[in-house]
Design an enzyme around this catalytic site. Structure first.
Site, mmCIF file in Angstrom:
data_model
loop_
_atom_site.group_PDB
_atom_site.id
_atom_site.type_symbol
_atom_site.label_atom_id
_atom_site.label_comp_id
_atom_site.label_asym_id
_atom_site.label_seq_id
_atom_site.Cartn_x
_atom_site.Cartn_y
_atom_site.Cartn_z
ATOM 1 N N GLY A 1 -31.729 -42.979 -39.565
ATOM 2 C CA GLY A 1 -33.103 -43.009 -40.085
ATOM 3 C C GLY A 1 -34.174 -42.711 -39.061
ATOM 4 O O GLY A 1 -35.227 -43.344 -39.056
ATOM 5 N N ALA B 1 -29.612 -44.723 -46.036
ATOM 6 C CA ALA B 1 -28.943 -45.605 -45.073
ATOM 7 C C ALA B 1 -28.302 -46.807 -45.761
ATOM 8 O O ALA B 1 -27.161 -47.176 -45.424
ATOM 9 C CB ALA B 1 -29.963 -46.083 -44.040
ATOM 10 N N VAL C 1 -31.479 -38.999 -44.719
ATOM 11 C CA VAL C 1 -31.585 -38.355 -46.047
ATOM 12 C C VAL C 1 -31.742 -36.844 -45.905
ATOM 13 O O VAL C 1 -31.610 -36.099 -46.876
ATOM 14 C CB VAL C 1 -32.759 -38.943 -46.881
ATOM 15 C CG1 VAL C 1 -32.453 -40.357 -47.335
ATOM 16 C CG2 VAL C 1 -34.066 -38.873 -46.118
ATOM 17 N N GLU C 2 -32.060 -36.415 -44.683
ATOM 18 C CA GLU C 2 -32.193 -34.955 -44.463
ATOM 19 C C GLU C 2 -31.771 -34.637 -43.034
ATOM 20 O O GLU C 2 -31.792 -35.498 -42.157
ATOM 21 C CB GLU C 2 -33.658 -34.544 -44.679
ATOM 22 C CG GLU C 2 -34.606 -35.226 -43.695
ATOM 23 C CD GLU C 2 -36.078 -34.961 -43.990
ATOM 24 O OE1 GLU C 2 -36.373 -34.266 -44.977
ATOM 25 O OE2 GLU C 2 -36.913 -35.474 -43.223
ATOM 26 N N CYS D 1 -53.435 -60.499 -25.270
ATOM 27 C CA CYS D 1 -54.846 -60.254 -24.983
ATOM 28 C C CYS D 1 -54.984 -59.032 -24.079
ATOM 29 O O CYS D 1 -54.256 -58.900 -23.088
ATOM 30 C CB CYS D 1 -55.446 -61.474 -24.276
ATOM 31 S SG CYS D 1 -57.147 -61.199 -23.739
ATOM 32 N N CYS E 1 -56.575 -60.835 -20.578
ATOM 33 C CA CYS E 1 -55.883 -61.822 -19.717
ATOM 34 C C CYS E 1 -54.388 -61.891 -19.996
ATOM 35 O O CYS E 1 -53.668 -62.708 -19.417
ATOM 36 C CB CYS E 1 -56.503 -63.210 -19.938
ATOM 37 S SG CYS E 1 -56.082 -63.929 -21.529
ATOM 38 N N HIS F 1 -39.883 -49.951 -29.026
ATOM 39 C CA HIS F 1 -41.341 -49.809 -29.233
ATOM 40 C C HIS F 1 -41.998 -51.158 -29.481
ATOM 41 O O HIS F 1 -43.053 -51.231 -30.097
ATOM 42 C CB HIS F 1 -41.624 -48.861 -30.418
ATOM 43 C CG HIS F 1 -41.280 -47.437 -30.118
ATOM 44 N ND1 HIS F 1 -40.962 -46.522 -31.092
ATOM 45 C CD2 HIS F 1 -41.150 -46.775 -28.942
ATOM 46 C CE1 HIS F 1 -40.682 -45.358 -30.535
ATOM 47 N NE2 HIS F 1 -40.788 -45.481 -29.234
ATOM 48 N N ASN G 1 -38.126 -49.479 -34.384
ATOM 49 C CA ASN G 1 -38.924 -50.182 -35.388
ATOM 50 C C ASN G 1 -39.497 -51.483 -34.828
ATOM 51 O O ASN G 1 -38.937 -52.073 -33.912
ATOM 52 C CB ASN G 1 -38.075 -50.478 -36.635
ATOM 53 C CG ASN G 1 -37.507 -49.207 -37.241
ATOM 54 O OD1 ASN G 1 -38.042 -48.108 -37.014
ATOM 55 N ND2 ASN G 1 -36.413 -49.326 -37.968
ATOM 56 N N SER H 1 -36.323 -39.289 -37.215
ATOM 57 C CA SER H 1 -36.550 -37.829 -37.182
ATOM 58 C C SER H 1 -36.308 -37.282 -35.781
ATOM 59 O O SER H 1 -36.329 -36.080 -35.559
ATOM 60 C CB SER H 1 -37.997 -37.533 -37.608
ATOM 61 O OG SER H 1 -38.897 -38.099 -36.644
#
Ligand code: APR
Length: 254
Positions: free
Chosen positions: A191, A236, A218-219, A132, A135, A124, A107, A193
């Site tokens: 949380g 969670a 949740v799945e 920039c 530069c 990530h 996240n 996939s």
């Protein structure tokens, strides 16, 4: 009345965390959904509104930065309103108990850090700074003016320091997270996939190293039937809190 399955599993999971010499967490967008940030691939997720091929790749950004900035702006408005939820707090508690070495997060919302996490690897990147494209000068988001897309003093466009599809994972984040995963004894996977590489190799590296994989979602996911050792189905906020409470209970007894 005997303990139900979840109670037995949650005690086992808590015991694993208490006995583990090195525990990690890998978190995905699902841990921030209860903070009001939609995830990517559930119904109503970000990729339902913005085609990832048109908005989520570095080549899309280079071809049409103004267009991709409409997505960044939307994400920034949502993230700015978001606050850590009980799941972030529970992971912070585990770190303060000395029982969760590092949180590897996919996240970019900074919510782990806002909730007192002491060690976070941002796999990530983070949306709080921008660089920039020409530069490399770096800016803090809150210092920017109203102009969209924002520009550097050199005149070129700024890009948030987040990893788009087609970009490399920050080398230090990649190295440190994979080193830790190859020596951990327990990995909480919360949380995500597990559809995006190379983040989704972290549970495989940990599993190969003999770690116990405890998943909260949740799945069921791509990991659940083949990699996960203990799967807790649910939100969670509730389940990570329950786990931290169990761990605290065991630690107080010892
Ligand atoms: N509690 C637990 N899990 C949840 C919750 C919740 N409240 N809400 C959603 N989830 C689960 C979903 O079931 C799903 O499995 O979180 C997962 C979110 O998956 P994705 O939307 O694919 O997000 P993530 O796995 O983090 O994506 C990885 O893909 O688009 C890229 O860079 C982006 O970091 C992101 C990466």
């Amino acid at each position: 009345m005997g303990l139900g399955n979840v109670e037995i599993m949650s005690t086992t999971a808590a015991e694993i965390i208490c006995q583990s010499k090195l525990s990690l967490a890998l978190t995905g967008a699902g841990i921030s959904v209860e903070s009001g940030i939609p995830d990517f691939r559930s119904r109503g997720g970000l990729w339902e509104r913005f085609d990832p091929m048109e908005y989520g790749t570095i080549s899309a950004f280079q071809a049409n930065p103004e267009k991709v900035w409409t997505m960044f702006q939307e994400m920034e408005k949502i993230i700015r309103r978001a606050r850590p939820n009980p799941a972030h707090k529970a992971l912070g508690r585990l770190q303060h108990m000395g029982l969760l070495h590092t949180i590897i997060t996919q996240n970019i919302d900074n919510l782990h850090q806002e909730e007192g996490a002491t060690s976070v690897i941002e796999y990530h990147g983070n949306s709080k700074t921008l660089s920039c494209i020409s530069c490399d000068r770096q800016y803090r988001l809150e210092k920017l003016g109203e102009e969209i897309p924002p520009r550097c003093t050199c005149g070129q466009i700024l890009k948030p320091d987040v990893v788009l599809f087609g970009e490399a994972i920050p080398p230090r984040a990649l190295r440190e997270s994979h080193e830790l995963a190859s020596s951990c004894e327990a990995l909480l996977v919360i949380g995500t996939s597990a559809q995006v590489a190379p983040a989704n190799t972290i549970p495989l590296i940990a599993k190969k190293a003999g770690a116990s994989i405890i998943e909260i979602n949740v799945e069921p996911t791509l990991l659940t039937s083949s990699v996960t050792d203990i799967f807790f189905q649910g939100r969670a906020g509730e389940l990570v809190t329950k786990l931290a409470d169990e761990v605290e209970g065991i630690m107080n007894q010892s």
